[in-house]
Design an enzyme around this catalytic site. Structure first.
Site, PDB file in Angstrom:
ATOM      1  CE  LYS A  89      49.845  43.362  44.268  1.00 61.50           C
ATOM      2  NZ  LYS A  89      48.475  43.159  43.728  1.00 61.50           N
ATOM      3  CE  LYS A 123      47.826  39.429  47.417  1.00 62.88           C
ATOM      4  NZ  LYS A 123      46.648  39.367  46.570  1.00 62.88           N
TER       5      LYS A 123
HETATM    6  N1  CTP Z   1      37.457  38.575  45.628  1.00 59.99           N
HETATM    7  C1  CTP Z   1      36.098  38.393  45.958  1.00 59.99           C
HETATM    8  N2  CTP Z   1      35.740  37.380  46.805  1.00 59.99           N
HETATM    9  C2  CTP Z   1      36.669  36.553  47.310  1.00 59.99           C
HETATM   10  C3  CTP Z   1      38.048  36.707  46.975  1.00 59.99           C
HETATM   11  C4  CTP Z   1      38.404  37.739  46.123  1.00 59.99           C
HETATM   12  O1  CTP Z   1      35.234  39.155  45.511  1.00 59.99           O
HETATM   13  N3  CTP Z   1      36.264  35.605  48.137  1.00 59.99           N
HETATM   14  C5  CTP Z   1      37.829  39.690  44.759  1.00 59.99           C
HETATM   15  C6  CTP Z   1      38.753  40.676  45.447  1.00 59.99           C
HETATM   16  O2  CTP Z   1      38.006  41.548  46.297  1.00 59.99           O
HETATM   17  C7  CTP Z   1      39.363  41.384  44.259  1.00 59.99           C
HETATM   18  C8  CTP Z   1      39.460  40.250  43.219  1.00 59.99           C
HETATM   19  O3  CTP Z   1      38.573  39.222  43.659  1.00 59.99           O
HETATM   20  O4  CTP Z   1      38.501  42.402  43.777  1.00 59.99           O
HETATM   21  C9  CTP Z   1      40.868  39.718  43.074  1.00 59.99           C
HETATM   22  O5  CTP Z   1      41.281  39.327  44.369  1.00 59.99           O
HETATM   23  P1  CTP Z   1      42.677  38.664  44.754  1.00 59.99           P
HETATM   24  O6  CTP Z   1      43.353  39.499  45.785  1.00 59.99           O
HETATM   25  O7  CTP Z   1      43.432  38.294  43.555  1.00 59.99           O
HETATM   26  O8  CTP Z   1      42.124  37.309  45.423  1.00 59.99           O
HETATM   27  P2  CTP Z   1      42.104  36.808  46.930  1.00 59.99           P
HETATM   28  O9  CTP Z   1      41.474  35.460  46.931  1.00 59.99           O
HETATM   29  O10 CTP Z   1      41.490  37.869  47.817  1.00 59.99           O
HETATM   30  O11 CTP Z   1      43.661  36.661  47.204  1.00 59.99           O
HETATM   31  P3  CTP Z   1      44.515  36.908  48.516  1.00 59.99           P
HETATM   32  O12 CTP Z   1      43.971  36.003  49.564  1.00 59.99           O
HETATM   33  O13 CTP Z   1      45.923  36.558  48.093  1.00 59.99           O
HETATM   34  O14 CTP Z   1      44.346  38.392  48.833  1.00 59.99           O
END
Ligand code: CTP
Length: 152
Positions: A44, A46
């Protein structure tokens, strides 16, 4: 018995992750979580700070989570839904519309994200500070995690 399924990386576990998992758990009787493996994260594009084992351990420790397993590829969702007899697949609105094809197998819900916090933003903030400050921030994050674990 209503089973809810979600997926995510959950690196640098934060309150947005917790809110999402608690809300999903409240939609059913059992919440199972596919945590992205390190190899899948590479696919992905990441790079997580915590390893799969650490991220899976943190998510599995939450009282709102019943089971954790590795998410290894994009294609496994259909099989997981059948295998775990999933009733609801739920994920954040950042994925709105991306998994509509799963509606043939179960209910699909996209929940609003918690505003102003994300792992990407945390990493950006951390990259702006020196090593001592990073250590202090990590100790702060660790104590928050311990408090969360203690109140679970
Ligand atoms: N999520 C959420 N609210 C946030 C951050 C994440 O509801 N502020 C949710 C995402 O929508 C997803 C889950 O948590 O369903 C896991 O998200 P993940 O991608 O691991 O976390 P992120 O903080 O969004 O990471 P990144 O910035 O790397 O995308």
């Amino acid at each position: 018995m209503k089973t809810v399924l979600t997926y995510g990386t959950f690196d640098l576990f934060h309150v947005g992750h917790l809110n999402m998992l608690q809300r999903l758990r409240a939609m059913g009787d059992k919440l199972i979580v596919g945590v992205s493996s390190d190899t899948f994260n590479e696919i992905k594009g990441k790079k997580s700070l915590y390893s799969y084992d650490e991220r899976a351990q943190i998510v599995a420790a939450l009282s709102c989570v019943d089971e954790v397993f590795p998410e290894n590829n994009w294609q496994q969702k259909q099989q997981d839904i059948v295998e775990y007899a999933v009733d609801i697949f739920g994920i954040g609105s950042d994925w709105q519309g991306k998994f509509d094809e799963l509606e043939d197998l179960c209910q699909v819900v996209y929940l609003p994200r918690t505003p102003t916090i994300s792992t990407t933003e945390l990493k950006k903030s951390l990259s702006k500070v020196d090593a001592d400050s990073i250590l202090q921030i990590k100790q702060g994050l660790d104590s928050v995690l311990n408090i969360v674990k203690a109140i679970e």
